[in-house]
Design an enzyme around this catalytic site. Sequence first.
Site: not given
Ligand code: SAH
Length: 370
Positions: A97, A116, A123, A127, A130, A351
């Site tokens: 996506e 984006c 991944c 986390c 996410c 995000c």
């Molecule tokens: N792996 C990279 C890039 C992908 S995430 C990273 O960790 O930075 C892009 C951004 O979205 C990151 O700052 C991540 O922490 C944030 N993010 C992930 N899940 C989210 C959520 N459920 N709500 C808001 N931001 C989120």
Amino acid sequence: MRKEATPDFFGRTREELAELLRSDFSQEAPFRAAQIYEWLYARRARTFAEMTNLPRALQRALEERFAIPSLITQHVSESADGTKKFLFGLEDGRSIETVLIPSEMRGERMPRRTLCVSTQVGCPLDCKFCATASLKLKRNLTTAEILLQIFEVERVTGEAVTNLVFMGMGEPMLNYDNLVRALRIITDPKTAMLGARRVTVSTSGLPDGIRNFANEGLNVKLALSLHATTNDLRTRLMPINKRYPLEEVLSAMEEYYKITGRPVTYEYIVFDGLNDTPADAARLAKIARRVPSRVNIIPFHPIDFTHPTGFAAELRPAPKAAFDRFIAQLRKAGVTALVRTSSGKDIEAACGQLALAELQEKPVVLDVKI
Ligand code: SAH
């Protein structure tokens, strides 16, 4: 770091194409490499036959050996706020996506169209907040697949992308070689794609990757997903913190600043009752002052559709009052704190919400609505 293979053809940098011509097409004049480079990335040819200033024999020889890959737009969802989420099919049948976020910025002449992009299918990092984590890692994207996300969005919408963020699916630093190769092509004035200052790479914080990245001379922006100011909480939210604790990550960011002279960005999701206290804001302000930086505060976008369990299921966005108080305290402490808007939340394009592509079991519908 695992070394990625050099792309066959599409996805090669200017130097890599020149090298290919020297080694495998040594009878050709060296300037052919520059012509091919321009056809691929500036004029975006989709076939070798279009490369009309190349000799027919070379066109045919290239055709026999290589293919110019493409992404297949399987679905485009559009949010009420204008955000568009693209579901792209890859040649091996997997999907990714990519999200296009239009925005009007005060003081800017042109509306922004921020794309984006993803760097991996899924991944490996897990986390807890996410959605992409629920997919686990399927594979790295190739340089071509990273670049083609931009090409395809521009082709389908007929409009240019003005800003690029590597914040889609995946951890960019775990696909380092393809990330850097794509960035060299994107920011090369010869491809007329995007200026380096309009490109941001976001990482969960891999110190070696951050240090190497500082030395690539790319001039793009770097953002760190911080989200917590203590190792204890950060490890619970982002298990990678166990291997690379805060102090190591932050000193890599400091080094990044020292080498590049560029301010860094810290991203911070405010969770209810976890990282939203005055003590958290005070620690965050201290971190933010170590080198010139800005802090992007992100509201937590729930990921219930991935059916989280355990700690992940307990995560809640901070209530508005706590969220506002947190930002006010940061600003009072002299921190440049900006709120990231939640564009596309209604279509799960905000995000951290990118996972649907592979999670949905029903076949994808082909109703491209632009
Ligand atoms: N792996 C990279 C890039 C992908 S995430 C990273 O960790 O930075 C892009 C951004 O979205 C990151 O700052 C991540 O922490 C944030 N993010 C992930 N899940 C989210 C959520 N459920 N709500 C808001 N931001 C989120």
